[in-house]
Scaffold this motif. Structure first.
Motif, PDB file in Angstrom:
ATOM      1  N   VAL A  68       1.182   4.850   0.907  1.00 32.18           N
ATOM      2  CA  VAL A  68       0.491   5.696   1.877  1.00 32.18           C
ATOM      3  C   VAL A  68       1.124   7.076   1.905  1.00 32.18           C
ATOM      4  O   VAL A  68       2.346   7.207   1.987  1.00 32.18           O
ATOM      5  CB  VAL A  68       0.557   5.072   3.288  1.00 32.18           C
ATOM      6  N   HIS A  93       1.835   3.842  11.104  1.00 28.59           N
ATOM      7  CA  HIS A  93       1.271   3.027  10.034  1.00 28.59           C
ATOM      8  C   HIS A  93       1.727   1.576  10.108  1.00 28.59           C
ATOM      9  O   HIS A  93       1.020   0.673   9.664  1.00 28.59           O
ATOM     10  CB  HIS A  93       1.642   3.596   8.662  1.00 28.59           C
ATOM     11  N   GLU A  94       2.920   1.339  10.642  1.00 29.32           N
ATOM     12  CA  GLU A  94       3.502   0.007  10.578  1.00 29.32           C
ATOM     13  C   GLU A  94       3.322  -0.827  11.852  1.00 29.32           C
ATOM     14  O   GLU A  94       3.564  -2.030  11.835  1.00 29.32           O
ATOM     15  CB  GLU A  94       4.992   0.097  10.231  1.00 29.32           C
ATOM     16  N   SER A 123      -9.453   2.561  14.291  1.00 31.02           N
ATOM     17  CA  SER A 123      -8.912   2.002  13.055  1.00 31.02           C
ATOM     18  C   SER A 123      -9.946   1.134  12.342  1.00 31.02           C
ATOM     19  O   SER A 123     -10.055   1.154  11.114  1.00 31.02           O
ATOM     20  CB  SER A 123      -7.658   1.176  13.357  1.00 31.02           C
ATOM     21  N   ILE A 180       1.970  10.003   4.029  1.00 28.63           N
ATOM     22  CA  ILE A 180       2.098  10.211   5.472  1.00 28.63           C
ATOM     23  C   ILE A 180       2.232  11.684   5.838  1.00 28.63           C
ATOM     24  O   ILE A 180       2.163  12.034   7.014  1.00 28.63           O
ATOM     25  CB  ILE A 180       3.303   9.438   6.044  1.00 28.63           C
ATOM     26  N   ILE A 230       3.705   0.242   2.585  1.00 29.65           N
ATOM     27  CA  ILE A 230       3.375  -0.657   3.679  1.00 29.65           C
ATOM     28  C   ILE A 230       3.096  -2.034   3.085  1.00 29.65           C
ATOM     29  O   ILE A 230       2.290  -2.169   2.159  1.00 29.65           O
ATOM     30  CB  ILE A 230       2.128  -0.179   4.452  1.00 29.65           C
ATOM     31  N   LYS A 281       1.345  -5.362   2.800  1.00 32.36           N
ATOM     32  CA  LYS A 281       0.043  -5.864   3.250  1.00 32.36           C
ATOM     33  C   LYS A 281      -0.040  -7.378   3.212  1.00 32.36           C
ATOM     34  O   LYS A 281      -1.038  -7.958   3.632  1.00 32.36           O
ATOM     35  CB  LYS A 281      -1.064  -5.304   2.367  1.00 32.36           C
ATOM     36  N   GLU A 283       0.845  -1.200   0.000  1.00 30.08           N
ATOM     37  CA  GLU A 283       0.000   0.000   0.000  1.00 30.08           C
ATOM     38  C   GLU A 283       0.875   1.244   0.000  1.00 30.08           C
ATOM     39  O   GLU A 283       1.765   1.387   0.840  1.00 30.08           O
ATOM     40  CB  GLU A 283      -0.917   0.001   1.226  1.00 30.08           C
ATOM     41  N   ARG A 299       5.496   6.994  10.093  1.00 29.00           N
ATOM     42  CA  ARG A 299       5.691   5.623   9.606  1.00 29.00           C
ATOM     43  C   ARG A 299       5.411   4.608  10.716  1.00 29.00           C
ATOM     44  O   ARG A 299       4.795   3.564  10.473  1.00 29.00           O
ATOM     45  CB  ARG A 299       7.108   5.431   9.068  1.00 29.00           C
ATOM     46  N   THR A 344       1.031  -0.880  15.980  1.00 35.67           N
ATOM     47  CA  THR A 344      -0.080  -0.322  16.752  1.00 35.67           C
ATOM     48  C   THR A 344       0.326  -0.235  18.215  1.00 35.67           C
ATOM     49  O   THR A 344       1.280  -0.881  18.663  1.00 35.67           O
ATOM     50  CB  THR A 344      -1.333  -1.208  16.635  1.00 35.67           C
TER      51      THR A 344
END
Length: 303
Positions: free
Chosen positions: A151, A263-264, A300, A153, A163, A165, A149, A260, A266
């Motif tokens: 993205v 996004h990568e 999310s 940022i 990213i 997936k 993906e 970043r 949590t």
């Protein structure tokens, strides 16, 4: 970093359906479009056919030959010129999409965000007006061909990252082979920041790392210059933000999660990591952080 991406090649296809041998298949971009449309696109334009009389230099002697010569004249009609020009533009845009995909893949190996201005300057160039179309199609290629993906940022500088997936659980993409030791250090830093309320002063971070036998003032056998790795490399890669504390005298600096990192991974993944570092404690032991991680996960899912 030792990331390896598949090469994108342009391969020449055998002539089919009267196509010129000079026509070649599109690379990855053309391939995925062909899968959607059920066709086999080509980069090149078929060459105009020549009659045997033209090839030999002989003058036509019959009405049929005269008509054939007229139809193959070097002076195409207006509609023919427009069609040819349109096909050339389409082929050029196809190439730009392919070049943008390859450029971003190469830059991604350095883990440095790619900015729109650099894509335009280095790749798109004279087709700047078609940038939106090119980046949209490149995004489709990353998703459908590479399982990645693209993205954005940073909406101010229009910076992009990739990213992965594929074959990863949600929020679990921080693992890049030979770069794992550095990513391990990064995960420790991210966990410290999160557990300290989403920001930590650099002096406290250095002190905490010393306890873990990673002294920022000394060269580390695995990480090299630790302070440079954290304040420059991780910051440049957008894993961390390193900012001056307002109104602090003497000057102080603090760390936050970068775009970043958000996004990568949590907050829940980081909290689970912390729990493992504390003899497999239940993440719910840290009630405030667990609640914050749950709220992030819920937000999310809604988005």
């Amino acid at each position: 970093m030792a990331a390896v991406f598949p090469l994108i090649e342009v391969k020449t296809s055998p002539p089919r359906d009267g196509r010129s041998e000079g026509a070649s298949q599109l690379d990855v971009v053309g391939w995925y479009q062909a899968e959607e449309e059920g066709t086999s696109p080509t980069l090149g334009m078929p060459r105009a056919r020549q009659s045997s009389s033209q090839a030999s230099g002989q003058k036509p002697t019959t009405a049929a030959t005269s008509q054939e010569q007229d139809s193959d004249s070097d002076e195409p009609s207006g509609s023919q010129s427009q069609n040819a020009g349109g096909k050339l533009i389409v082929a050029a845009i196809d190439r730009k999409v392919s070049e943008v995909v390859q450029y971003i893949l190469i830059m991604e190996q350095k883990k440095v965000p790619v900015k729109r201005k650099d894509i335009i300057k280095q790749v798109v160039r004279e087709y700047k007006a078609r940038y939106s179309e090119v980046i949209k199609r490149a995004t489709q290629v990353f998703s459908q061909v590479f399982g990645m993906e693209l993205v954005e940022i940073d909406t101010k500088t229009h910076a992009y990252i990739l990213i992965n997936k594929m074959e990863r659980a949600p929020g679990d993409s921080m693992d890049w082979g030979d770069a794992t030791p550095k990513m391990g250090l990064l995960l420790v830093i991210l966990s410290i920041i999160f557990m300290k309320g989403n920001s930590v002063k650099d002096s406290l971070l250095w002190h905490t790392l010393k306890k873990l036998r990673v002294d920022p003032s000394e060269r580390h056998p695995e990480f090299g210059d630790v302070k440079k790795l954290i304040t420059e490399e991780f910051v440049k890669q957008k894993y961390l933000e390193y900012t001056r504390v307002l109104h602090a005298d003497p000057p102080e600096y603090e760390f936050h999660w970068g775009a970043r990192a958000a996004h990568e991974t949590t907050k829940m993944k980081v909290l689970e990591f912390v729990a493992k570092m504390h003899s497999e404690k239940d993440p719910k032991t840290w009630a405030a952080q667990y609640k914050e991680a749950q709220m992030e996960a819920s937000a999310s899912q809604r988005s």
